[in-house]
Design an enzyme around this catalytic site. Structure first.
Site, PDB file in Angstrom:
ATOM      1  N   LYS A 128       0.833  -1.218   0.000  1.00 48.74           N
ATOM      2  CA  LYS A 128       0.000   0.000   0.000  1.00 48.74           C
ATOM      3  C   LYS A 128       0.859   1.256   0.000  1.00 48.74           C
ATOM      4  CE  LYS A 128      -1.994   2.984   2.672  1.00 48.74           C
ATOM      5  NZ  LYS A 128      -2.312   3.556   3.960  1.00 48.74           N
ATOM      6  N   ASP A 146      -6.727   1.280   1.351  1.00 46.66           N
ATOM      7  CA  ASP A 146      -6.633   1.341   2.813  1.00 46.66           C
ATOM      8  C   ASP A 146      -7.944   0.838   3.405  1.00 46.66           C
ATOM      9  OD1 ASP A 146      -8.484   3.359   2.435  1.00 46.66           O
ATOM     10  OD2 ASP A 146      -7.348   4.891   3.514  1.00 46.66           O
TER      11      ASP A 146
END
Length: 224
Positions: A128, A146
């Site tokens: 991420k 997220d």
């Protein structure tokens, strides 16, 4: 005779979500204050299990210590940790910031690599974080997922939500590549403002109720 209320089909949901988010958030400033790829990388690393607001409060003091890999590599881990303590997980994050700064100096001439695989090898940098840097620092198409995006994608029927990796694949398949970088921020902004974990359960906010007008019960979402 009353017509039964019908939920939107998936492609209708995709088109509506793109249009509505563009209306609500035509501009998508990066939430983390930074001035270059390195300061963004460190800020994203600090944001794990911490709010962007808190990170933005802490980073000016960190940049006063050092705002580039060469200088940061010379700062004691204890000094980094003392400054970033309010962000949580400070022992691990301080070590990661110190170590990745040394690696950038020794292996990348003090520059953040513009390469997903190389970024993911850096301490404290997961998929991420690497995706955020690739999209927001370098402009490469990426779709960082997220907890906000993972939750909303399930509420909006865009993924089965088994895990963030699956959610990322599903969103990349559904939305045009040239929209990914902006859209991931638009979804985050919407999630914080209208469709938060407690503020909406899949039956409250505008996008949830427009996509699923026939939904009678809260949408249970799987955690990332």
């Amino acid at each position: 005779m009353e017509t039964a209320v019908k939920n939107l089909l998936k492609q209708e949901r995709v088109a509506y979500i793109l249009q509505r988010l563009e209306e609500l958030y035509p501009e998508t400033p990066v939430p983390l204050d930074h001035k270059d790829p390195y300061t963004l990388l460190v800020a994203v690393l600090l944001s794990a299990q911490c709010t962007d607001e808190r990170v933005n409060q802490v980073t000016p003091s960190l940049w006063a210590l050092a705002d580039n890999p060469a200088d940061m590599a010379r700062v004691a881990v204890e000094d980094i940790q003392r400054v970033i303590r309010p962000c949580g997980l400070s022992p691990q994050k301080a070590k990661a910031i110190s170590k990745l700064s040394q690696i950038l100096v020794n292996e990348y001439h003090g520059e953040v690599p513009e390469n997903m695989a190389a970024l993911e090898t850096l301490p404290g940098v997961g998929h991420k974080t690497a995706s955020v840097v690739m999209s927001q620092a370098f402009g490469h198409p990426a779709f960082p997922v997220d907890t906000h995006i993972h939750r909303l994608a399930q509420r909006w029927g865009l993924t089965s939500g088994k895990n963030v990796a699956q959610t990322e694949k599903d969103l990349k398949r559904l939305f045009p590549r040239d929209k990914w970088n902006k859209l991931h921020l638009q979804i985050i902004f919407y999630g914080r403002e209208y469709c938060s974990a407690r503020g909406c359960d899949g039956t409250v906010c505008e996008i949830c109720t427009t996509c699923y007008p026939a939904r009678k019960h809260p949408k249970k979402t799987k955690k990332a």
